[in-house]
Enzyme design. Structure first.
Site, PDB file in Angstrom:
ATOM      1  N   GLY A  45       0.836  -1.191   0.000  1.00 54.31           N
ATOM      2  CA  GLY A  45       0.000   0.000   0.000  1.00 54.31           C
ATOM      3  C   GLY A  45       0.872   1.242   0.000  1.00 54.31           C
ATOM      4  O   GLY A  45       2.010   1.202   0.485  1.00 54.31           O
ATOM      5  N   GLN A  50       3.317   9.963   0.712  1.00 54.67           N
ATOM      6  CA  GLN A  50       4.599   9.253   0.830  1.00 54.67           C
ATOM      7  C   GLN A  50       5.495   9.497  -0.387  1.00 54.67           C
ATOM      8  O   GLN A  50       6.690   9.193  -0.347  1.00 54.67           O
ATOM      9  CB  GLN A  50       4.366   7.745   0.981  1.00 54.67           C
ATOM     10  CG  GLN A  50       3.759   7.366   2.327  1.00 54.67           C
ATOM     11  CD  GLN A  50       3.686   5.856   2.456  1.00 54.67           C
ATOM     12  OE1 GLN A  50       2.716   5.247   2.039  1.00 54.67           O
ATOM     13  NE2 GLN A  50       4.731   5.258   3.019  1.00 54.67           N
ATOM     14  N   CYS A  94       6.456   0.116   7.132  1.00 56.90           N
ATOM     15  CA  CYS A  94       6.084   1.254   6.300  1.00 56.90           C
ATOM     16  C   CYS A  94       7.274   1.644   5.426  1.00 56.90           C
ATOM     17  O   CYS A  94       8.395   1.711   5.918  1.00 56.90           O
ATOM     18  CB  CYS A  94       5.684   2.421   7.207  1.00 56.90           C
ATOM     19  SG  CYS A  94       5.188   3.894   6.314  1.00 56.90           S
ATOM     20  N   LEU A  95       7.022   1.909   4.151  1.00 55.05           N
ATOM     21  CA  LEU A  95       8.115   2.292   3.246  1.00 55.05           C
ATOM     22  C   LEU A  95       8.777   3.597   3.683  1.00 55.05           C
ATOM     23  O   LEU A  95       9.933   3.831   3.369  1.00 55.05           O
ATOM     24  CB  LEU A  95       7.594   2.427   1.810  1.00 55.05           C
ATOM     25  CG  LEU A  95       7.165   1.124   1.117  1.00 55.05           C
ATOM     26  CD1 LEU A  95       6.581   1.417  -0.251  1.00 55.05           C
ATOM     27  CD2 LEU A  95       8.340   0.165   0.993  1.00 55.05           C
ATOM     28  N   HIS A 136      -3.965   1.696   7.584  1.00 54.71           N
ATOM     29  CA  HIS A 136      -2.592   2.221   7.626  1.00 54.71           C
ATOM     30  C   HIS A 136      -2.441   3.378   6.621  1.00 54.71           C
ATOM     31  O   HIS A 136      -1.890   4.431   6.960  1.00 54.71           O
ATOM     32  CB  HIS A 136      -1.615   1.080   7.307  1.00 54.71           C
ATOM     33  CG  HIS A 136      -0.171   1.484   7.255  1.00 54.71           C
ATOM     34  ND1 HIS A 136       0.771   1.033   8.158  1.00 54.71           N
ATOM     35  CD2 HIS A 136       0.501   2.286   6.381  1.00 54.71           C
ATOM     36  CE1 HIS A 136       1.952   1.551   7.839  1.00 54.71           C
ATOM     37  NE2 HIS A 136       1.822   2.306   6.773  1.00 54.71           N
ATOM     38  N   GLU A 137      -2.955   3.180   5.404  1.00 57.78           N
ATOM     39  CA  GLU A 137      -2.806   4.204   4.364  1.00 57.78           C
ATOM     40  C   GLU A 137      -3.710   5.412   4.627  1.00 57.78           C
ATOM     41  O   GLU A 137      -3.315   6.551   4.368  1.00 57.78           O
ATOM     42  CB  GLU A 137      -3.095   3.616   2.973  1.00 57.78           C
ATOM     43  CG  GLU A 137      -2.240   2.416   2.585  1.00 57.78           C
ATOM     44  CD  GLU A 137      -0.748   2.619   2.783  1.00 57.78           C
ATOM     45  OE1 GLU A 137      -0.266   3.759   2.709  1.00 57.78           O
ATOM     46  OE2 GLU A 137      -0.048   1.613   3.029  1.00 57.78           O
ATOM     47  N   HIS A 140      -2.021   7.615   6.945  1.00 59.19           N
ATOM     48  CA  HIS A 140      -1.029   8.453   6.253  1.00 59.19           C
ATOM     49  C   HIS A 140      -1.669   9.729   5.739  1.00 59.19           C
ATOM     50  O   HIS A 140      -1.132  10.820   5.910  1.00 59.19           O
ATOM     51  CB  HIS A 140      -0.436   7.706   5.049  1.00 59.19           C
ATOM     52  CG  HIS A 140       0.773   6.881   5.360  1.00 59.19           C
ATOM     53  ND1 HIS A 140       1.914   7.416   5.906  1.00 59.19           N
ATOM     54  CD2 HIS A 140       1.030   5.561   5.193  1.00 59.19           C
ATOM     55  CE1 HIS A 140       2.825   6.456   6.055  1.00 59.19           C
ATOM     56  NE2 HIS A 140       2.303   5.308   5.639  1.00 59.19           N
TER      57      HIS A 140
END
Ligand code: NI
Length: 188
Positions: A45, A50, A94-95, A136-137, A140
């Protein structure tokens, strides 16, 4: 096809609520395609902030997971969670925060209202991994990171590691953008 650099922990764009989208432009379509390319092989995701774009857009592809292999890639615009149920703990990464994984409690099932890529209003009920990634997204897009859900004590333990991440002092297979260094106040 193009990949975009991932903004690391510490960047302002990750701390702010992203802006509502009122129309999808060609540039947005390109952004969405690039977001899929960027996360492929590294994540399931990705939220637009991001990659440095403060818009309410996220993409998800969990089809690499055997249990979810028939799940189509999903583009979610202006998401809003309208209902939630249950609770379960699951380890997240997380990236934007490489090398750190922590268990996080979240609702197990959610009902979501969002716009699809044609700006058509849609509703989605999700559970399990899909509900997890969506939450999670969506976090963000509201300026919230998964480490904001762990205890203050645990976060303190991660502090030096997080400082390294923000400076880009980590190895990743993908391109990253470190947080700008904080200037020290000038001495008089
Ligand atoms: Ni993330």
């Amino acid at each position: 096809m193009a990949t975009l650099p991932i903004y690391l922990y510490g960047n302002e764009v990750l701390k702010k609520k992203a802006e509502n989208v009122t129309e999808i432009t060609n540039a947005d379509i390109k952004l969405i395609q690039n977001m899929f390319d960027t996360m492929r092989g590294y994540g399931i995701g990705l939220a637009a902030n991001q990659v440095g774009v403060a818009k309410q857009i996220l993409v998800i592809d969990i089809s690499d997971n055997e249990e979810w292999k028939d799940t189509k890639p999903l583009v979610v615009i202006n998401p809003e969670i309208i209902d939630e149920e249950g609770e379960w703990e699951f380890e997240e990464g997380c990236l934007s925060i490489p090398d750190i994984r922590e268990k996080v409690w979240r609702p197990e099932k959610i009902t979501l209202r969002y716009n699809d890529v044609n700006m058509k209003e849609r509703k989605l009920e999700a559970d399990g991994l899909l509900a997890r990634v969506l939450q999670h997204e969506i976090d963000h897009l509201n300026g919230i990171l998964f480490i904001d859900h762990i205890s203050a004590a645990k976060r303190t333990l991660l502090k030096s590691k997080l400082t390294k991440v923000s400076k880009g002092e980590i190895e990743t297979e993908y391109e990253v953008v470190a947080a700008p260094s904080k200037k020290k106040p000038k001495k008089k």
